[in-house]
Structures are given as structure tokens and as C-alpha cells.
Design a protein around this motif. Structure first.
Motif, PDB file in Angstrom:
ATOM      1  N   TYR A   1      28.628  39.600  15.073  1.00 40.76           N
ATOM      2  CA  TYR A   1      28.739  38.597  16.128  1.00 40.76           C
ATOM      3  C   TYR A   1      29.873  37.649  15.769  1.00 40.76           C
ATOM      4  CZ  TYR A   1      24.024  40.010  17.654  1.00 40.76           C
ATOM      5  OH  TYR A   1      22.935  40.712  18.094  1.00 40.76           O
TER       6      TYR A   1
ATOM      7  N   GLY B   1      31.241  33.735  30.223  1.00 40.52           N
ATOM      8  CA  GLY B   1      30.973  33.293  28.868  1.00 40.52           C
ATOM      9  C   GLY B   1      31.513  31.902  28.607  1.00 40.52           C
TER      10      GLY B   1
ATOM     11  N   GLU C   1      29.702  28.388  27.725  1.00 39.14           N
ATOM     12  CA  GLU C   1      30.025  27.713  26.463  1.00 39.14           C
ATOM     13  C   GLU C   1      30.351  26.238  26.651  1.00 39.14           C
ATOM     14  OE1 GLU C   1      31.730  31.861  24.563  1.00 39.14           O
ATOM     15  OE2 GLU C   1      33.138  30.264  25.093  1.00 39.14           O
TER      16      GLU C   1
ATOM     17  N   ARG D   1      30.987  38.557  29.901  1.00 41.42           N
ATOM     18  CA  ARG D   1      30.418  38.601  28.550  1.00 41.42           C
ATOM     19  C   ARG D   1      29.337  37.534  28.421  1.00 41.42           C
ATOM     20  NH1 ARG D   1      32.220  34.506  25.284  1.00 41.42           N
ATOM     21  NH2 ARG D   1      34.140  33.405  25.878  1.00 41.42           N
ATOM     22  N   ASN D   2      28.651  37.547  27.271  1.00 42.33           N
ATOM     23  CA  ASN D   2      27.498  36.665  27.112  1.00 42.33           C
ATOM     24  C   ASN D   2      27.564  35.891  25.787  1.00 42.33           C
ATOM     25  OD1 ASN D   2      25.040  35.483  27.877  1.00 42.33           O
ATOM     26  ND2 ASN D   2      24.209  37.440  28.567  1.00 42.33           N
ATOM     27  N   CYS D   3      26.747  34.861  25.695  1.00 41.73           N
ATOM     28  CA  CYS D   3      26.781  33.977  24.529  1.00 41.73           C
ATOM     29  C   CYS D   3      25.481  33.183  24.427  1.00 41.73           C
ATOM     30  CB  CYS D   3      27.956  33.006  24.640  1.00 41.73           C
ATOM     31  SG  CYS D   3      27.898  31.978  26.125  1.00 41.73           S
TER      32      CYS D   3
ATOM     33  N   TYR E   1      28.663  27.710  19.281  1.00 39.56           N
ATOM     34  CA  TYR E   1      28.024  28.790  20.031  1.00 39.56           C
ATOM     35  C   TYR E   1      28.265  30.106  19.314  1.00 39.56           C
ATOM     36  CZ  TYR E   1      32.847  29.186  21.725  1.00 39.56           C
ATOM     37  OH  TYR E   1      34.212  29.288  21.795  1.00 39.56           O
TER      38      TYR E   1
ATOM     39  N   GLU F   1      28.943  34.337  20.252  1.00 34.84           N
ATOM     40  CA  GLU F   1      29.152  35.427  21.201  1.00 34.84           C
ATOM     41  C   GLU F   1      28.297  36.611  20.762  1.00 34.84           C
ATOM     42  OE1 GLU F   1      33.247  36.343  21.873  1.00 34.84           O
ATOM     43  OE2 GLU F   1      33.848  34.228  21.911  1.00 34.84           O
TER      44      GLU F   1
ATOM     45  N   GLY G   1      22.349  37.170  25.639  1.00 29.62           N
ATOM     46  CA  GLY G   1      22.683  35.769  25.750  1.00 29.62           C
ATOM     47  C   GLY G   1      22.007  35.029  26.881  1.00 29.62           C
TER      48      GLY G   1
ATOM     49  N   ARG H   1      31.161  43.624  20.440  1.00 30.07           N
ATOM     50  CA  ARG H   1      30.616  43.244  19.138  1.00 30.07           C
ATOM     51  C   ARG H   1      30.994  44.303  18.100  1.00 30.07           C
ATOM     52  NH1 ARG H   1      30.865  39.554  21.310  1.00 30.07           N
ATOM     53  NH2 ARG H   1      32.119  39.273  19.453  1.00 30.07           N
TER      54      ARG H   1
END
Length: 402
Positions: free
Chosen positions: A190, A289, A293, A317-319, A328, A330, A336, A362
Motif C-alpha cells: 500500500y 481518490g 483525500e 481509485r480508493n483510499c 491517508y 491508498e 477504501g 497496489r
């Protein structure tokens, strides 16, 4: 925003802290509990209690459901000089569109066509190129008018070659010094970000790093002046050429980056950007994302920009966010805080029709042991996830019309 604050409080309540969530099984348990639904009829978007899909309706829909003229176009990144083998790999995992960095300035129609035609031969459409190489424009220095003339010529070339999107950045400095690696699910990699974390090698936190001599230190209003000068010169040319420009927000969204304030690190900044020149060619890369954030509700950001026709590219994308803008992680797209289904659903409902890049893969062991493939397995995972989200949304939308 209240949505983000409530979401973060809920996350902290469930896991104790971001560190706890990153413990074995922590993120998976959080993600599963956040989205569990055992009903035989399912809401099709967060907060939309009137939109319900019968479990029988999807069975009547003819598959496969793929991109159409008014849907997002799943896109992967590539080098302009990609080998045929690499292009085949991209095509084989279901991407029909690619993005890449453009050639040196100024672009020419012949030069762009040569690149685009190579990909077209393998069934791939170049939908987006990143334009680079204008430091004097970024910092308001002598020589910026010559750079801008090259960009104007490049936009005309893009229009003539049929390239719809030109992406760009406007960083005074990109504070990548705040990134660090975290071990994630199954030992995967990550990417953490912490503005205040003291680097164990240098003994300095990213927030305290001094300006670089070649960049200097700049205030927000200085940089807004440079960006305004740029946009008023290039957006009319882009519009006439039939090209849309997409400015990527600050990523990471650090408040101060080596002595310079950042001008694309908040939703307020993004709203200001699109008001400078009133044109769909003056748009943004919507990044769900980054939107999360900085502490915003990604869906609200999407709706605002889309209602004004200013989303010209999408990063998907996600977080997990502990402190907006400064701390934060990712993570995989399924782990996320971002409701990835709801984001895809909103894009489809608003008939967003340009590229959607499932970015920031990732770190996977397979990629580490197959160095020639780069992050290909990670991108494969992201692409498959995005394809599943798109097909699920298209199924739900069609089912609602049965």
C-alpha cells in the motif's frame, strides 16, 4: 463536508485508528461491514431509496454489456513506444483505450498520428495525452509566451489528429516526499502519505522541506495569476480545435509544498478553476481518490463538475483517510471509503463519455517477480474491478427501465 466527517468518525469508531484498520483483516472487515445488504431488492445508489431493482429484472438483459457512445471508456496507461506485445496485453484484459505522455513540444499532427495509428493497428484508441514541458509558464518567468505558443500549436495538432483529451498539471512542486510504503493485504504494498511524518533517512518531515532553487517559493495568488494567464491563452485555441483539457488536482494535496502554496488542492480551488474561462475545454480530471483525500464527498464533487460539463477525464481509485489532505493510505479499490459503485453509477447516469483510468495499482508479489511486466498484474486487478463495476451499473440501469 458532513458526509466525510461522519464517514471518518464511523471508521475510527469501528477500527480505533487507521493503524488498527491496517492490521490483519482490518480493512477487509471495515469494507464488508460498510456495504452489507441482505435484502432481495437493492438500492442502486447510496441515499437513493426510491431506486430499487427487482432481482428478476437483470435476467432479461442481454449480455455482454460494454462501453457505448455515452458511457465511460475503460482506459489503461501506456508508453507511446509500447511494443506490440505490450499493446496486446492491454487489449487482452479488456481495455480498448489508452492514455500516455505526449511527445516533446510542440506536437505536430503527423507526429501524433504516427503514435495513434500504431495503437489503432492493435485495436486500441489513444484517448488522452499528458502535455509537459512548460516550466516558465508554471513560475511566470521570461519565456512563457514561447512555451504557450508551442502548447497552442500542440492543441491544434491534437484536434487535427483526432485526440479528444489533453491532460496537464500545474504544480509549483509535487510533494511526493510524503509517500511511504505500508504492508497491506496478504503482504501486498500500500502507499501511505503523511505530511507530518519525519523521514527516518533525512530526519525532516515533508511539511518542513525547503524550496528548491529551480522552483522557488510562491503564494497562491501568484500561481493563480500564472494559471489564469495560461488558461486565457490556450483554452480558446483548444475549444476551436475541438479538444478538451483536463487539469489534474494536486496529488498529493499537501497545503504547502516545499515553500509554495498549492492552488489545486481543495474543492474551492477546483470551482475557481472552471470559472476562469467558461468552456467545457477548461475542465478537470475528476479523481474520486483525491476528492476523498481532501475530506470531500466524491459524489458531490462529481455532481458539481459534471453538471457544468467539466469532467474531461476520470481517475478511479480508493483510499482510507485519517486526516484530510495530510494523512491517508491508498488501498485496493474494494477496500477504501469511496463507494466505487455509486461513483460509476453517477458517471453512467450523467452520460460521461471519456476515459476512466483505474489507476495506482497496489504492489503485488507477481509483479515483483516478473519485472518486465511493470505493474501489469496490479493494473489487471484494477481493470477487472472497474469492468465489473461498469457492467453492474449498466445492468442496474437497464433493469430499472424494464
Amino acid at each position: 463536508m458532513p458526509y466525510m466527517k461522519n464517514d471518518r468518525r464511523g471508521f475510527i469508531k469501528k477500527s480505533g485508528s487507521l493503524a488498527a484498520a491496517l492490521s490483519i483483516g482490518g480493512i477487509g472487515a471495515y469494507s464488508a461491514s460498510a456495504g452489507h445488504n441482505t435484502s432481495h431488492e437493492h438500492n442502486t445508489s447510496a441515499g437513493d431509496t426510491n431506486s430499487v431493482v427487482s432481482t428478476r429484472a437483470p435476467q432479461k438483459i442481454k449480455w455482454p454489456l460494454l462501453e457505448g457512445p455515452d458511457t465511460p471508456k475503460l482506459t489503461l496507461n501506456s508508453s507511446p513506444n509500447a511494443t506490440v506485445e505490450r499493446m496486446r496485453m492491454i487489449k487482452q484484459i479488456g481495455a480498448d483505450y489508452v492514455l500516455m505522455s505526449g511527445p516533446p513540444l510542440p506536437w505536430t499532427e503527423a507526429g501524433l498520428r504516427a503514435i495513434m495509428d500504431r495503437f489503432k493497428t492493435e485495436g486500441l484508441t489513444v484517448i488522452n495525452m499528458m502535455i509537459n514541458g512548460y516550466p516558465n509558464t508554471l513560475y511566470g518567468r521570461e519565456g512563457r509566451d514561447a512555451e504557450i505558443e508551442k502548447i497552442q500549436a500542440s492543441l491544434r495538432a491534437a484536434g487535427a489528429a483526432g485526440l479528444p483529451i489533453v491532460e496537464y498539471n500545474f504544480y509549483a512542486h509535487r510533494l511526493t516526499e510524503g509517500y511511504y510504503n505500508i504492508e497491506g493485504r496478504g503482504g501486498s504494498g500500500y502507499l501511505g502519505y503523511d505530511y507530518n511524518r519525519v523521514n527516518p533517512d533525512t530526519g525532516v518531515a515533508p511539511k518542513d522541506l525547503p524550496p528548491k532553487p529551480e522552483e522557488g517559493a510562491h503564494t497562491k495568488e501568484e500561481l493563480w495569476g500564472y494559471l489564469t494567464y495560461f488558461l486565457k491563452a490556450v483554452i480558446p485555441v483548444a475549444e476551436k480545435a475541438g479538444v478538451r483539457m483536463a487539469l489534474h488536482p494536486n496529488d498529493p494535496p499537501a497545503p504547502i509544498s516545499r515553500g509554495s502554496e498549492q492552488i489545486m488542492s481543495s474543492f474551492k480551488d477546483w470551482r475557481r478553476l472552471i470559472d476562469i474561462v467558461d468552456s467545457p475545454s477548461n475542465g478537470m480530471t475528476f479523481d474520486c481518490g483525491v476528492s476523498t483525500e481532501i475530506g470531500e464527498d466524491a459524489l458531490e464533487v462529481l455532481r458539481y463538475l459534471s453538471s457544468r460539463d467539466r469532467i474531461n477525464h476520470v481517475h478511479y481509485r480508493n483510499c482510507l483517510v485519517e486526516i484530510p489532505s495530510t494523512k491517508y493510505v491508498e488501498v485496493f479499490p474494494d477496500q477504501g471509503q469511496v463507494n466505487m459503485f455509486a461513483v460509476m453509477q453517477e458517471l453512467v447516469r450523467r452520460k460521461y463519455r471519456f476515459g476512466l483510468f483505474p489507476e495506482h495499482p497496489r504492489g503485488l508479489d507477481f509483479d515483483k517477480t516478473h519485472p518486465g511486466g511493470g505493474d501489469f498484474a496490479g493494473y489487471l486487478y484494477n481493470q477487472a474491478y472497474a469492468r465489473a463495476m461498469l457492467q453492474a451499473v449498466l445492468t442496474a440501469e437497464k433493469a430499472n427501465n424494464i
